[in-house]
Design an enzyme around this catalytic site. Structure first.
Site, PDB file in Angstrom:
ATOM      1  N   LYS A  52       1.130  -1.035   0.372  1.00 22.10           N
ATOM      2  CA  LYS A  52       0.016   0.169   0.404  1.00 22.10           C
ATOM      3  C   LYS A  52       1.147   1.342   0.153  1.00 22.10           C
ATOM      4  O   LYS A  52       0.548   2.438  -0.271  1.00 22.10           O
ATOM      5  CB  LYS A  52      -1.388  -0.250   1.221  1.00 22.10           C
ATOM      6  CG  LYS A  52      -1.842  -1.125   1.484  1.00 22.10           C
ATOM      7  CD  LYS A  52      -2.600  -1.065   2.362  1.00 22.10           C
ATOM      8  CE  LYS A  52      -3.934  -2.288   2.239  1.00 22.10           C
ATOM      9  NZ  LYS A  52      -4.757  -2.688   3.031  1.00 22.10           N
ATOM     10  N   GLN A  96      -4.733  -1.635   9.138  1.00 19.94           N
ATOM     11  CA  GLN A  96      -4.787  -3.144   8.502  1.00 19.94           C
ATOM     12  C   GLN A  96      -5.198  -3.922   9.787  1.00 19.94           C
ATOM     13  O   GLN A  96      -4.602  -4.051  11.418  1.00 19.94           O
ATOM     14  CB  GLN A  96      -3.237  -2.934   8.557  1.00 19.94           C
ATOM     15  CG  GLN A  96      -2.760  -4.539   8.072  1.00 19.94           C
ATOM     16  CD  GLN A  96      -3.392  -4.294   6.460  1.00 19.94           C
ATOM     17  OE1 GLN A  96      -3.776  -3.665   5.611  1.00 19.94           O
ATOM     18  NE2 GLN A  96      -3.760  -5.636   5.925  1.00 19.94           N
ATOM     19  N   ASP A 119     -11.091   3.294   3.899  1.00 20.74           N
ATOM     20  CA  ASP A 119     -11.114   1.598   3.900  1.00 20.74           C
ATOM     21  C   ASP A 119     -12.861   1.078   4.305  1.00 20.74           C
ATOM     22  O   ASP A 119     -13.077  -0.315   3.503  1.00 20.74           O
ATOM     23  CB  ASP A 119     -11.175   0.890   5.196  1.00 20.74           C
ATOM     24  CG  ASP A 119      -9.600  -0.148   4.939  1.00 20.74           C
ATOM     25  OD1 ASP A 119      -9.497  -0.685   3.946  1.00 20.74           O
ATOM     26  OD2 ASP A 119      -8.752   0.319   5.318  1.00 20.74           O
TER      27      ASP A 119
HETATM   28  N1  GUN Z   1      -7.088  -7.074   6.034  1.00 23.34           N
HETATM   29  C1  GUN Z   1      -7.226  -7.621   4.989  1.00 23.34           C
HETATM   30  N2  GUN Z   1      -7.736  -6.839   3.889  1.00 23.34           N
HETATM   31  C2  GUN Z   1      -7.633  -6.204   4.188  1.00 23.34           C
HETATM   32  C3  GUN Z   1      -8.513  -4.785   4.535  1.00 23.34           C
HETATM   33  O1  GUN Z   1      -9.105  -3.775   3.182  1.00 23.34           O
HETATM   34  N3  GUN Z   1      -8.410  -3.099   4.587  1.00 23.34           N
HETATM   35  C4  GUN Z   1      -7.199  -3.681   6.188  1.00 23.34           C
HETATM   36  N4  GUN Z   1      -7.460  -2.136   7.126  1.00 23.34           N
HETATM   37  N5  GUN Z   1      -6.457  -4.565   6.707  1.00 23.34           N
HETATM   38  C5  GUN Z   1      -7.381  -5.715   5.676  1.00 23.34           C
END
Ligand code: GUN
Length: 291
Positions: A52, A96, A119
């Protein structure tokens, strides 16, 4: 068979965003800024967050990584969230997942300012999405919709079977696919670990979206000739023959399923990069609303 190439599609979309950033962010206008909060040392989470941050650099965004040990208290994490909410330099941020077990994920989601919730997990954004109102959509389902859109995959009136009902993927993709949008307008079945006659249900699907987290679960006898298959799974399988000792496989038995399909996403290189591109798109929206 069409390979729905998430790497290629992502790089096209990211270039488009990069152009917007260069055109817009000149003189006094700063670049969009995404922050990521990473708790603990889950290897998969570390990889996702690294990717990311790398994507931010690629499109010209600023990024901040906040890393804390798994022993962090809920109060300490809530304090970090409050400071991100209050920081005018941060347009959007993500926490996350998964979080350590002693932390209440729902309480954390609720504390995020919905305007910075790139998100799309805050109930305010999730609710707006369910109502069909403009909001941040969760990155994985949004990435899938972007991929279907770019490849002009017909979804109108089709039977879409979603395997999995998680808050991150299964539930939101089912909502988005059923909305009166393009892509969308599908007839959606949500199937999960308790579903009876799963094989027969999958055989009736025009589109299968597999998000169960079970390696190679979808076998060729579950898939109709000419179906579209979207594989959200990223599973590590032991592979003594490879340099790393493992390889990544999806929730779909790709070698046997792919030849039957009209279109299919590979793993890796399908939904994974699109998820990050959707996050980058959401961050642009969070930023652009301000100017
Ligand atoms: N863990 C797995 N997929 C995601 C996501 O799209 N966002 C976040 N914050 N954590 C994740």
């Amino acid at each position: 068979m069409i390979l729905l190439d998430g790497n290629h599609t992502s790089s096209v979309i990211r270039k488009e965003i990069q152009v917007k950033v260069t055109q817009f962010c000149q003189n006094d206008v700063r670049s969009p800024h995404l922050a990521a909060v990473l708790i603990g040392d889950n290897p998969a989470s570390q990889t996702y967050v690294r990717n990311k941050i790398r994507a931010c650099e690629e499109v010209g965004y600023a990024s901040t990584l906040i890393r804390k040990p798994a022993t962090i208290t809920q109060e300490e994490l809530l304090y970090i969230i409050k400071s991100l909410n209050d920081d005018p330099q941060i347009d959007g941020y993500i926490v996350q997942l998964p979080l350590p077990r002693h932390i209440d994920e729902h309480a954390i989601n609720l504390a995020i300012n919905p305007e910075k919730d790139v998100d799309g997990f805050h109930p305010y954004n999730f609710g707006k999405m369910a109502l069909g109102l403009p909001s941040f959509h969760p990155a994985t389902p949004m990435g899938i919709m972007m991929l279907l859109d770019r490849y002009q995959i017909e979804t109108d009136g089709k039977h879409c079977v979603v395997l999995g009902r998680s808050n991150i993927v299964g539930t939101p993709i089912a909502l988005l696919m059923s909305k009166k949008t393009k892509p969308g307008n599908a007839t959606v079945t949500i199937a999960h670990s308790r579903t009876n006659q799963l094989k027969e249900i999958c055989q009736r699907a025009d589109i299968i979206i597999a998000a169960l987290g079970i390696p190679m679960f979808v076998k060729s006898d579950m898939v109709r000739e000419g179906a579209v298959v979207v594989d959200v799974g990223i599973n590590k399988m032991d592979d003594p023959g490879s340099a790393r000792g493992y390889r990544l496989v999806g929730d779909v038995d790709f070698p046997n399923v792919a030849p039957k399909t009209f279109a299919i996403t590979p793993v890796p290189g399908g939904v994974g990069p699109m998820t990050i591109t959707a996050l980058i798109e959401n961050t642009w929206k969070a930023f652009y609303k301000k100017w």
